[in-house]
Write an enzyme that holds these catalytic residues in place. Structure first.
Site, PDB file in Angstrom:
ATOM      1  N   GLU A 100     -71.237 -32.723 -20.380  1.00 28.36           N
ATOM      2  CA  GLU A 100     -70.192 -31.766 -20.755  1.00 28.36           C
ATOM      3  C   GLU A 100     -70.772 -30.368 -20.584  1.00 28.36           C
ATOM      4  OE1 GLU A 100     -67.067 -30.592 -24.343  1.00 28.36           O
ATOM      5  OE2 GLU A 100     -68.923 -31.670 -24.844  1.00 28.36           O
ATOM      6  N   ASN A 145     -77.879 -21.930 -18.690  1.00 28.97           N
ATOM      7  CA  ASN A 145     -76.689 -21.335 -18.102  1.00 28.97           C
ATOM      8  C   ASN A 145     -76.211 -22.237 -16.973  1.00 28.97           C
ATOM      9  OD1 ASN A 145     -74.892 -19.691 -16.506  1.00 28.97           O
ATOM     10  ND2 ASN A 145     -75.740 -17.890 -17.511  1.00 28.97           N
ATOM     11  N   ASP A 186     -63.626 -21.132 -20.750  1.00 27.79           N
ATOM     12  CA  ASP A 186     -63.083 -19.777 -20.807  1.00 27.79           C
ATOM     13  C   ASP A 186     -62.172 -19.555 -19.594  1.00 27.79           C
ATOM     14  OD1 ASP A 186     -62.633 -16.991 -20.799  1.00 27.79           O
ATOM     15  OD2 ASP A 186     -64.579 -16.615 -21.724  1.00 27.79           O
ATOM     16  N   LYS A 204     -58.355 -12.347 -16.153  1.00 27.35           N
ATOM     17  CA  LYS A 204     -58.236 -11.266 -15.178  1.00 27.35           C
ATOM     18  C   LYS A 204     -58.663 -11.753 -13.796  1.00 27.35           C
ATOM     19  CE  LYS A 204     -58.941  -7.516 -18.501  1.00 27.35           C
ATOM     20  NZ  LYS A 204     -59.750  -6.322 -18.854  1.00 27.35           N
ATOM     21  N   ASP A 219     -55.997 -25.652 -22.340  1.00 33.88           N
ATOM     22  CA  ASP A 219     -54.716 -25.250 -22.922  1.00 33.88           C
ATOM     23  C   ASP A 219     -54.107 -24.097 -22.134  1.00 33.88           C
ATOM     24  OD1 ASP A 219     -56.939 -23.601 -23.947  1.00 33.88           O
ATOM     25  OD2 ASP A 219     -55.323 -22.518 -24.958  1.00 33.88           O
ATOM     26  N   THR A 276     -61.684 -32.230 -28.571  1.00 36.83           N
ATOM     27  CA  THR A 276     -62.644 -31.205 -28.934  1.00 36.83           C
ATOM     28  C   THR A 276     -62.104 -30.469 -30.162  1.00 36.83           C
ATOM     29  OG1 THR A 276     -61.656 -29.386 -27.691  1.00 36.83           O
ATOM     30  CG2 THR A 276     -63.092 -30.889 -26.474  1.00 36.83           C
ATOM     31  N   GLU A 277     -62.925 -29.571 -30.726  1.00 38.50           N
ATOM     32  CA  GLU A 277     -62.446 -28.763 -31.849  1.00 38.50           C
ATOM     33  C   GLU A 277     -61.225 -27.938 -31.451  1.00 38.50           C
ATOM     34  OE1 GLU A 277     -66.872 -29.354 -32.637  1.00 38.50           O
ATOM     35  OE2 GLU A 277     -65.656 -28.853 -30.895  1.00 38.50           O
TER      36      GLU A 277
END
Length: 245
Positions: free
Chosen positions: A44, A104, A126, A130, A162, A200-201
């Site tokens: 993940e 990373n 994320d 933009k 989402d 997930t949370e």
């Protein structure tokens, strides 16, 4: 994103090398040796607080090894805490098939060798809304190329979000790269909690608000593609039930 961790967090992570991997590049090409078995490795990327990867490691403890990845010490700490608590409650043991690696995602090819992974999970990454930040999205073709370089012949990408805009961008990205997608849904929990889905949370929070969850699977490896083709062929050849009179 800035996280304020507890005092002494690095020392806490260093004290649990059996679970937390702070220099993962040292294991490139040798992750199966670290786990001590040849089971497939599922990763993940961007594990957040670790709920998903912890639960997956427990539910599929006989089938696969799991690695949760994040670049923040505080999230690694929280993930380790959550995993230990879950495994202790369920079996009274430490996590057996789970490692939490700090790095990373840009450095993915420095951590995993070609064909070393079987599945990549991208959960609520994320969206970088933009347009000038499109290259930072984890479904941008630059990142997808990284995943393809480390996935094996059965390799897959499982993606949930989402964000409508990120999902649209991702479908276009996968399509532009000529990748096979399946199980595309615009509302994963429309008819209630999806079967065999670990939340997930973020997902739990969004579902409680009635927000739709978008999901798809991307088939990368030739064996994964062939299995999909055979499945479609079996469905095509299945006799159609006679209509009731």
């Amino acid at each position: 994103m800035r996280l304020r961790g507890r005092k002494g967090i690095l020392e806490a992570l260093e004290s649990q090398p059996e679970l937390v991997i702070l220099q993962p590049e040292q294991h490139k090409g040798r992750w199966h040796e670290l786990f001590g078995n040849g089971k497939p490795i599922y990763v993940e990327l961007g594990m957040g607080k670790g709920k998903f990867i912890s639960e997956m490691s427990w539910l599929y403890r006989e089938e696969a090894n799991f690695i949760g990845v994040d670049m923040y010490d505080e999230l690694i700490r929280r993930g380790a805490e959550k995993a230990r608590k879950l495994w202790n409650e369920q079996a009274g043991t430490e996590p057996q098939n789970l490692r939490l690696a700090r790095f990373n995602i840009e450095a993915l090819e420095n951590v995993f060798a070609p064909d070393e992974l079987e599945r990549v999970y991208l959960n609520f990454s994320d969206p970088w809304p933009k347009s000038k930040h499109a290259r930072r999205r984890l479904t941008h073709y630059n990142f997808v190329d990284k995943y393809r370089s480390v996935l094996n012949e059965r390799g897959q990408i499982h993606f949930k979000t989402d964000s409508t805009s990120l999902f649209e961008f991702s479908l276009n990205s996968f399509s532009d790269m000529g990748l096979q997608m399946r199980n595309i849904t615009l509302d994963l929990h429309r008819e209630g909690p999806a079967e065999n889905n670990v939340m997930t949370e973020y997902e739990s929070k969004f579902v409680s608000r009635g927000m739709p969850i978008y999901r798809c699977e991307v088939l990368i490896g030739p064996a994964a593609l062939e299995a999909h083709r055979q499945q479609l062929e079996a469905v095509r050849k299945k006799p159609v039930p006679a209509a009731e009179v």
